[in-house]
Design a protein around this motif. Structure first.
Motif, short mmCIF file in Angstrom:
data_model
loop_
_atom_site.label_atom_id
_atom_site.label_comp_id
_atom_site.label_asym_id
_atom_site.label_seq_id
_atom_site.Cartn_x
_atom_site.Cartn_y
_atom_site.Cartn_z
N GLY A 287 -0.03 -9.38 -4.34
CA GLY A 287 -1.36 -8.78 -4.22
C GLY A 287 -2.38 -9.75 -3.66
O GLY A 287 -2.22 -10.97 -3.74
N SER B 280 -4.75 -14.56 -4.46
CA SER B 280 -3.53 -13.78 -4.18
C SER B 280 -2.44 -14.22 -5.16
O SER B 280 -2.51 -15.32 -5.72
CB SER B 280 -3.07 -14.02 -2.75
OG SER B 280 -2.73 -15.37 -2.57
N GLU C 43 -12.14 -5.88 -3.08
CA GLU C 43 -11.13 -5.21 -2.24
C GLU C 43 -9.74 -5.65 -2.71
O GLU C 43 -9.50 -6.84 -2.92
CB GLU C 43 -11.33 -5.58 -0.77
CG GLU C 43 -10.52 -4.66 0.13
CD GLU C 43 -10.95 -4.73 1.58
OE1 GLU C 43 -11.99 -4.13 1.91
OE2 GLU C 43 -10.25 -5.40 2.36
N SER D 249 -5.44 -5.21 -2.44
CA SER D 249 -4.22 -4.73 -1.76
C SER D 249 -3.03 -5.16 -2.61
O SER D 249 -2.82 -6.35 -2.84
CB SER D 249 -4.15 -5.35 -0.37
OG SER D 249 -2.88 -5.08 0.19
N LYS E 282 1.19 -4.72 -3.49
CA LYS E 282 2.46 -4.26 -2.92
C LYS E 282 3.61 -4.45 -3.92
O LYS E 282 3.60 -5.37 -4.75
CB LYS E 282 2.76 -5.04 -1.65
CG LYS E 282 1.74 -4.70 -0.55
CD LYS E 282 2.27 -4.99 0.82
CE LYS E 282 1.47 -4.26 1.87
NZ LYS E 282 0.41 -4.99 2.47
N ALA F 179 3.54 -0.75 0.15
CA ALA F 179 2.35 -0.26 -0.56
C ALA F 179 2.66 1.12 -1.12
O ALA F 179 2.48 2.13 -0.44
CB ALA F 179 1.18 -0.19 0.41
N LEU G 234 1.31 3.56 -3.26
CA LEU G 234 0.01 3.82 -3.90
C LEU G 234 0.14 4.61 -5.20
O LEU G 234 -0.68 4.44 -6.11
CB LEU G 234 -0.91 4.55 -2.92
CG LEU G 234 -1.20 3.81 -1.61
CD1 LEU G 234 -2.13 4.64 -0.74
CD2 LEU G 234 -1.82 2.44 -1.86
N GLU H 11 -5.93 4.51 -0.12
CA GLU H 11 -5.57 3.61 0.99
C GLU H 11 -4.93 2.34 0.46
O GLU H 11 -5.14 1.96 -0.70
CB GLU H 11 -6.83 3.22 1.77
CG GLU H 11 -7.49 4.38 2.47
CD GLU H 11 -8.89 4.03 2.94
OE1 GLU H 11 -9.50 3.09 2.36
OE2 GLU H 11 -9.35 4.67 3.89
N ASP H 12 -4.23 1.67 1.35
CA ASP H 12 -3.56 0.41 1.03
C ASP H 12 -4.57 -0.63 0.55
O ASP H 12 -4.40 -1.28 -0.49
CB ASP H 12 -2.81 -0.07 2.29
CG ASP H 12 -2.03 -1.33 2.04
OD1 ASP H 12 -1.99 -1.76 0.89
OD2 ASP H 12 -1.48 -1.87 3.02
N ASN H 13 -5.69 -0.79 1.32
CA ASN H 13 -6.77 -1.70 0.91
C ASN H 13 -7.86 -0.86 0.28
O ASN H 13 -8.59 -0.16 0.98
CB ASN H 13 -7.34 -2.45 2.12
CG ASN H 13 -6.35 -3.47 2.65
OD1 ASN H 13 -5.82 -4.28 1.89
ND2 ASN H 13 -6.06 -3.40 3.93
N ARG I 177 -11.17 -0.33 -2.62
CA ARG I 177 -12.28 -1.10 -3.19
C ARG I 177 -12.65 -0.59 -4.58
O ARG I 177 -12.63 0.61 -4.82
CB ARG I 177 -13.49 -1.00 -2.26
CG ARG I 177 -13.31 -1.83 -1.01
CD ARG I 177 -14.55 -1.82 -0.16
NE ARG I 177 -14.40 -2.77 0.95
CZ ARG I 177 -15.39 -3.15 1.72
NH1 ARG I 177 -16.61 -2.69 1.53
NH2 ARG I 177 -15.20 -4.01 2.71
#
Lengths: 441, 244
Positions: B72, B102, B127, B129, B131, B136, B138, B152-154, B156
């Motif tokens: 992530g 990360s 934000e 992301s 995995k 991804a 979701l 979405e993958d990214n 907020r």
């Protein structure tokens, strides 16, 4: 008014039995059980299903939309029944046509997801399962004619046990499998046997075998029960196997495939020989076949082959099958009417069916998501797809295979105990018959 | 002891108590408006994000006793502070800076879960992301609630995100949201279905409970009126929960 009343009384005498129709209190109880049973069935009908229901109707849709009669050549008659019903349903309910793409989709996962997330899922499930509901009700009316003539109390008891039977309700309305069709034809065969229409009985059972392979297990018992002369054995055996031979011939001519050999090579046949004793090298003994042979021989040895014995031996065959072999949940349905016959005299057999069902519910777990959480997927497909299943939950603490097999073993123990109780019941009947003979002398 | 004796004497008490207990559990579950995604380490598979009582954001990941890689990347326009990691093993990595961090962690048969908690100050967004095995997925990311997944993958997270989540009523959550939507899309059939169930129930009452009642007709009439009220009431409820 009185004409209408006498008409309904006549109808009641035909379908329900005169013992109940002519007794106000019994009729009231019958109506109460009937309504209660219908309520439970309606409650489950639109909501639950197992993937196989969709597969069954996908094959029917293939027959109806593409004209492919051989979409399920191993279960040709079952497929024809479903196809005819599907054709009628889509005429009556045009919304079913909007499911064409889903039903003809060859991808099992995609078609299942599209099916469960569709807005009309509850309606289409109710329509699909209504066919089984019809056979379910037809079965109980045949049973009412089949069991305990002249005894309204026992008839009512059996009616109640069927209407609130956990196995019947689960297999037809939660699991949504079509075994009830074959079972209905099998019961018709026994009704004919009771009325001593011996050749017709065997012929109808032959049709049942062609619908679903299972009645073949009780075919030898029925033939032994009905045969009066030596030549009867040959004639009835020929008739009994005619259904299978006819299906084989049709399949071979129309589709160029053998049903019998494909069934023998299918994993389903291996279920029958799944329990075995390994000896040396290639030598092994298939336990169910041993027990089945002993059962048939003991039925031959019986002096007085009454209808009581016929029913109890059929119950033992199916109970021993589920006790000793690998099986799918719907196979347990085959034992239900015969066990209920015994339950007419021994209430505890019905309670043991509940015990069987309770353990079976745990045995299901190991068969994975399709048989557990996906049964509920029509409510909210995402929720039940991503919800952790019972196997990971058990796996967190203990080996799931071991866990499930502990309960499987208890299930087998309970089923064998039921067989023992039936054996005791048979002994009691034999003693009563002997006593009656002596008194008669 | 007297209560137990009474329960034993009255056969109907046990099922009633059982029903009461089940109803109480369901109501409690429905009434719970916590914004913590419940998960079972070693059973659930995916990411679970929530805000604790101290305002710290927690990210946990769990696998169903299988070897799974969780990676992530988080960034913000504010400042990350007080980052704490929990259940990290030697091979699990985390790289932290003021505005980003990360992680790259592995779960396996014996390692059920890892988690990170952190404060974030002066931010308008975080934000994220996340995995699983480089993909991804979701639907496997649960923010505040089970299956409250990003689009979405990214995605907020705003400062009031978890507070707003608390205001979402129970019927907008899974599994109710899809169930009520399907019932409403066939509203006439739903009406008919409830009516049918009700008619069968009233008929059972007619031949049992109402049989000795003097004003039998009145009892049946009242029952049908109650049934119609329930049926229409449920339709209105469906109409409301489907956003009208």
């Amino acid at each position: 008014m009185s004409k209408a009343k006498s008409f309904f009384k006549k109808v009641g005498c035909i379908f329900i039995s005169p013992e109940i129709t002519n007794d106000g209190r019994s009729l009231n109880l019958f109506y109460k059980y009937f309504l209660g049973g219908i309520f439970v069935r309606l409650l489950f009908m639109p909501f639950f299903f197992q993937r196989d229901l969709l597969s069954t109707y996908q094959r029917a849709a293939d027959t109806v939309f593409n004209g492919n009669i051989g979409s399920d050549f191993q279960q040709l008659i079952t497929n024809i029944i479903h196809s005819v019903y599907f054709l009628l349903s889509k005429t009556l309910f045009p919304f079913i046509n909007s499911y064409k793409d889903i039903l003809l989709n060859q991808d099992t996962w995609v078609s299942w997801v599209e099916f469960v997330k569709s807005d009309n899922i509850f309606l289409i499930l109710a329509v699909f399962k209504f066919l089984y509901f019809l056979f379910d009700i037809a079965c109980i009316f045949v049973i009412m004619r089949l069991f305990y003539d002249g005894d309204a109390r026992k008839k009512l008891r059996i009616f109640k046990y069927w209407m609130f039977n956990p196995i019947v309700i689960f297999v037809l309305y939660l699991f949504a499998r079509h075994d009830i069709i074959g079972l209905f034809v099998t019961l018709l065969a026994f009704l004919l046997a009771k009325k001593k229409r011996k050749y017709w009985a065997v012929l109808v059972l032959a049709i049942a075998v062609a619908i679903r392979f299972f009645p073949i297990m009780v075919l030898p018992i029925l033939i032994i029960y009905l045969a009066e002369k030596k030549k009867d054995y040959i004639i009835m055996l020929a008739i009994g196997l005619s259904g299978l031979v006819a299906i084989e011939a049709v399949s071979y001519v129309a589709f160029g495939k053998s049903v019998i050999f494909s069934l023998l090579n299918a994993e389903h046949f291996n279920y029958i020989i799944s329990s075995k004793l390994e000896l040396i090298v290639h030598d092994r003994i298939f336990i169910f076949l041993v027990v089945y042979t002993v059962l048939i021989l003991s039925f031959i040895k019986l002096k007085n082959k009454s209808f009581d014995f016929l029913m109890s031996y059929c119950a033992m065959v199916y109970l021993l099958y589920v006790a000793l072999s690998y099986f799918h949940p719907q196979y347990l349905l085959w034992s239900v009417p015969f066990v209920l016959y015994i339950a007419g005299r021994q209430k505890n057999m019905y309670y043991f069916q509940w015990v069987q069902f309770a353990f079976l519910a745990i045995v299901f777990i190991y068969w994975g998501d399709l048989i557990t959480k996906f049964l509920f997927a029509s409510f909210d497909h995402r929720f039940f797809i991503y919800l952790p299943g019972p196997i990971p939950l058990i796996n967190r603490f203990y080996d799931p295979a071991k866990f499930v097999n502990i309960f499987r073993s208890i299930f087998t123990g309970v089923s064998l105990w039921m067989v023992y109780l039936i054996y005791l019941y048979n002994k009691k009947i034999t003693r009563e018959n002997e006593l009656a003979d002596k008194t008669g002398l | 002891m007297k209560i137990l004796k009474r329960i034993k004497e009255n056969k109907k008490t046990i099922p009633r108590l059982l029903l009461l207990a089940i109803s109480a559990i369901i109501i409690m579950l429905l009434a719970t408006s916590c914004t913590r995604a419940l998960f079972l380490p070693g059973v659930s598979l995916g990411y679970f994000i929530w805000e604790d009582d101290n305002g710290k954001i927690n990210i946990s990941w769990s696998s169903d006793r299988k070897k799974v890689n969780f990676t992530g990347l988080l960034s913000t326009d504010g400042v990350f502070d007080d980052i704490e990691k929990s259940s990290f093993e030697e091979d699990d990595k985390i790289i932290i800076s003021e505005k980003t961090f990360s992680f790259d962690c592995m779960l396996n048969e014996e390692d059920f879960t890892d988690s990170i908690s952190f404060d974030c100050m002066d931010y308008s967004y975080i934000e994220v992301s996340l995995k699983i095995d480089g993909n991804a997925d979701l639907n496997r990311i649960n923010i505040g609630k089970f299956l409250n997944s990003p689009q979405e993958d990214n995605f907020r997270i705003s400062p009031d995100y978890f507070k707003d989540l608390k205001t979402i009523p129970w019927f907008r959550n899974h599994p109710f949201v899809e169930f009520f939507k399907k019932l409403y899309s066939n509203k006439y059939l739903t009406f008919f279905y409830i009516l049918l169930l009700g008619v069968v129930l009233i008929e059972i009452l007619r031949i049992t409970k109402f049989r000795p009642v003097k004003r039998k007709g009145l009892s049946i009439l009242i029952s049908y009126m109650v049934l119609l009220i329930i049926d229409f009431g449920f339709l209105v409820f469906l109409w409301y929960v489907n956003g009208h």
